[in-house]
Design an enzyme around this catalytic site. Sequence first.
Site, PDB file in Angstrom:
ATOM      1  CE  LYS A  75      29.002  19.324   1.926  1.00  0.00           C
ATOM      2  NZ  LYS A  75      30.431  19.053   2.100  1.00  0.00           N
ATOM      3  CG  ASP A 111      32.782  19.065   5.051  1.00  0.00           C
ATOM      4  OD1 ASP A 111      32.613  17.881   5.389  1.00  0.00           O
ATOM      5  OD2 ASP A 111      31.979  19.678   4.315  1.00  0.00           O
TER       6      ASP A 111
END
Length: 301
Positions: A75, A111
Amino acid sequence: MGMLPDAGTGLLALIGWPVAHSLSPVMHNAGFRRLGWNLCYLAFAVPPEPGEVAAAVKGLRALGSRGFNVTVPHKEAVAKLVDELDHSATQVGAVNTVAVRQGSLVGYNTDGLGFIASLKEQGFDPKGHSVLVFGAGGAARGVVAAMVQAGVRRVVVANRSPDKAQRLVEDVRSFQPLAEIQAVPLEYACVVRQAQGVTLVINTTSVGLNPEDPPVWTDFSIFDSRSLVVDLIYHSETTPFLALANEAGFRTMNGLGMLVHQAALSWQVWFGEPGPVDVFYDAARSALRERGSGADHKRKE
Ligand code: ATR
């Protein structure tokens, strides 16, 4: 139903390491099937060695992918590889969703907002609440940044390694100087001292992925009885942490809602409309049931 890929099938993807247990392919493909879209979502295990992620990202662009998801441990690397970062990703320095637009890569992070959406789905608006977060890793960073954005009153980050919690706190303060946030060591007396006023308790650590692990926290008598207790783990309905909270009479929530809502928000990024949450829940739950609840199921997406 039962549409098979053909020469016109569009590719969506996940890159991570490992990805074998990811629920993203079953969720997204169930959504595409439901809507009759000629798209296919595949998971690719991209090793963490230098250069591999960059090659994978370049390859997905060259192959004409509409977009892709990114999971652990890539990420942060992908945040540095995209052409443009949406503000959802700049603050956490991590990307979980990439849109390919005219060959240009735009990085997002769904997220945090996925987590907020999962709280709201339970009728819990975090605005104004005081939050205790166990853990200071990547998952904690995402949810803490989103909660500060969503207007929580105060955040306490309790972590085994206090320096890591301190770094998280300083990073949040660098973009939200007025945020009331502090780090404490994950030690009984230190946590108890901060428990006053807390109404949302979240486990972001990996403790509990193995059901034999002792819970990261056991004394729920220190919290306000109206608190919501959350564990980001989703491989089973409950975890040792949530089981204790339940016994103590608290409302609880696992991480499945966050998983489903980050996926729904990825659709928003790719297609301009959110994904079908009910289809994602059904697909994820039936995949989890088929697998049983072994200890090797990571919660990461
Ligand atoms: P994630 O993306 O899940 O956040 P991570 O970045 O590896 O993964 O972070 C894991 C988190 O779980 C960390 O907060 C870690 O604490 P440390 O920073 O002290 O390592 C926490 N963690 C893992 N195992 C733990 C344990 N046995 N007890 C307490 N905390 C633990």
